[in-house]
Design a protein around this motif. Sequence first.
Motif, PDB file in Angstrom:
ATOM      1  N   GLN A 274      32.177  17.677  46.963  1.00 35.10           N
ATOM      2  CA  GLN A 274      31.016  18.421  46.902  1.00 35.10           C
ATOM      3  C   GLN A 274      30.251  18.569  45.342  1.00 35.10           C
ATOM      4  O   GLN A 274      31.292  18.341  44.418  1.00 35.10           O
ATOM      5  N   VAL A 275      29.233  18.863  45.317  1.00 36.02           N
ATOM      6  CA  VAL A 275      28.693  19.091  43.997  1.00 36.02           C
ATOM      7  C   VAL A 275      28.508  20.345  43.650  1.00 36.02           C
ATOM      8  O   VAL A 275      28.131  20.661  42.310  1.00 36.02           O
ATOM      9  N   ALA A 276      28.457  21.389  44.417  1.00 40.25           N
ATOM     10  CA  ALA A 276      28.444  22.634  44.203  1.00 40.25           C
ATOM     11  C   ALA A 276      29.524  23.442  43.544  1.00 40.25           C
ATOM     12  O   ALA A 276      30.554  22.873  43.687  1.00 40.25           O
ATOM     13  N   LEU A 277      29.271  24.308  42.300  1.00 40.18           N
ATOM     14  CA  LEU A 277      30.293  24.916  41.922  1.00 40.18           C
ATOM     15  C   LEU A 277      30.512  26.165  42.634  1.00 40.18           C
ATOM     16  O   LEU A 277      29.723  26.910  43.164  1.00 40.18           O
ATOM     17  N   ARG A 278      31.856  26.598  42.657  1.00 40.62           N
ATOM     18  CA  ARG A 278      32.158  27.850  43.343  1.00 40.62           C
ATOM     19  C   ARG A 278      33.249  28.620  42.554  1.00 40.62           C
ATOM     20  O   ARG A 278      34.204  27.923  41.784  1.00 40.62           O
ATOM     21  N   CYS A 279      33.150  29.721  42.643  1.00 41.27           N
ATOM     22  CA  CYS A 279      34.207  30.526  42.090  1.00 41.27           C
ATOM     23  C   CYS A 279      35.613  30.377  42.842  1.00 41.27           C
ATOM     24  O   CYS A 279      35.781  30.591  44.030  1.00 41.27           O
ATOM     25  N   ARG A 280      36.592  30.433  42.144  1.00 40.55           N
ATOM     26  CA  ARG A 280      38.062  30.226  42.668  1.00 40.55           C
ATOM     27  C   ARG A 280      38.831  31.082  42.860  1.00 40.55           C
ATOM     28  O   ARG A 280      39.888  31.405  43.346  1.00 40.55           O
ATOM     29  N   ASN A 281      38.194  32.630  42.422  1.00 41.29           N
ATOM     30  CA  ASN A 281      38.518  33.682  42.799  1.00 41.29           C
ATOM     31  C   ASN A 281      38.482  34.365  43.925  1.00 41.29           C
ATOM     32  O   ASN A 281      37.571  34.610  44.430  1.00 41.29           O
ATOM     33  N   ALA A 282      39.810  34.212  44.950  1.00 37.76           N
ATOM     34  CA  ALA A 282      39.707  34.975  46.095  1.00 37.76           C
ATOM     35  C   ALA A 282      39.160  36.381  46.343  1.00 37.76           C
ATOM     36  O   ALA A 282      38.548  36.856  47.309  1.00 37.76           O
ATOM     37  N   GLU A 283      39.257  36.823  45.400  1.00 38.78           N
ATOM     38  CA  GLU A 283      38.952  38.423  45.220  1.00 38.78           C
ATOM     39  C   GLU A 283      37.617  38.745  44.727  1.00 38.78           C
ATOM     40  O   GLU A 283      37.344  39.925  44.428  1.00 38.78           O
ATOM     41  N   CYS A 284      36.783  37.928  44.512  1.00 42.16           N
ATOM     42  CA  CYS A 284      35.341  37.991  43.762  1.00 42.16           C
ATOM     43  C   CYS A 284      34.717  38.705  44.620  1.00 42.16           C
ATOM     44  O   CYS A 284      34.660  38.434  45.865  1.00 42.16           O
ATOM     45  N   PRO A 285      34.462  40.146  43.856  1.00 37.58           N
ATOM     46  CA  PRO A 285      33.358  40.906  44.640  1.00 37.58           C
ATOM     47  C   PRO A 285      32.070  40.342  45.255  1.00 37.58           C
ATOM     48  O   PRO A 285      31.877  40.174  46.533  1.00 37.58           O
ATOM     49  N   GLU A 286      31.467  39.364  44.565  1.00 35.33           N
ATOM     50  CA  GLU A 286      30.380  38.564  45.225  1.00 35.33           C
ATOM     51  C   GLU A 286      30.752  37.773  46.177  1.00 35.33           C
ATOM     52  O   GLU A 286      30.165  37.564  47.167  1.00 35.33           O
ATOM     53  N   LYS A 287      31.573  36.884  46.194  1.00 37.73           N
ATOM     54  CA  LYS A 287      32.116  36.187  47.078  1.00 37.73           C
ATOM     55  C   LYS A 287      32.602  36.981  48.488  1.00 37.73           C
ATOM     56  O   LYS A 287      32.116  36.614  49.818  1.00 37.73           O
ATOM     57  N   ARG A 288      33.139  38.221  48.414  1.00 38.76           N
ATOM     58  CA  ARG A 288      33.215  39.077  49.575  1.00 38.76           C
ATOM     59  C   ARG A 288      32.108  39.473  50.349  1.00 38.76           C
ATOM     60  O   ARG A 288      31.931  39.373  51.363  1.00 38.76           O
ATOM     61  N   LYS A 289      31.169  39.724  49.325  1.00 36.70           N
ATOM     62  CA  LYS A 289      29.810  40.303  49.647  1.00 36.70           C
ATOM     63  C   LYS A 289      29.043  39.145  50.571  1.00 36.70           C
ATOM     64  O   LYS A 289      28.587  39.453  51.760  1.00 36.70           O
TER      65      LYS A 289
END
Length: 199
Positions: free
Chosen positions: A84-99
């Motif tokens: 993939q070319v998309a950057l992603r946060c690797r923190n499983a507990e990231c509040p934005e990912k959770r949201k």
Amino acid sequence: TPVAHFDPVQLAGTTVSSASLHNFEQIERLQVRVGDTVVVEKAGEIIPQVVSMITAKRLGDAIVIQAPDKCPVCGGEVGRETDQVALRCRNAECPEKRKQKLIYFAGRDQMDIAGLGPAVVQKLVEKNLVTGFADLYALTYDALVGQGGFTEKTFVKKPNEPSIAAQNLIAAIDASRARGLARVLAALGIPKVGTRLAE
């Protein structure tokens, strides 16, 4: 996803002030800089996107756009998957990912939970009422209007009046229990598992 913000312009009958830059490889390909004059069009006559920039109008103080090395929300490490070319946060507990996972989970093509849009999800995550999908099904009316401090107009029209919005949200969550396993699988946001594959 990087987004360009610019002075409002009329485009295909609407006023547009932001447009997708898709990913950081596209930014490099277009050689777009902060402060540039860009050409914007609507992809499929719907989604505004930057298609090029006008080099002749570039000012001397244009700033090179750097890909982030930290998540802007949690400060966690970011990276891209090998395919993939998309950057992603690797923190499983990231509040934005959770949201974002909760917003996706509640979407019309997934669990179809009416009333559980971005603003409500934001409030539930901020108040620590919901940290995962299962927490939605443990929510109570009292938790929405009491423990979480949901006394704003989002949930209550007048003080001491039952919140119709909170009642409706609890009812919509309860109704989603009958959506079926394929919808649950699709809602989990497993990479490359959409509605058809889930079925």
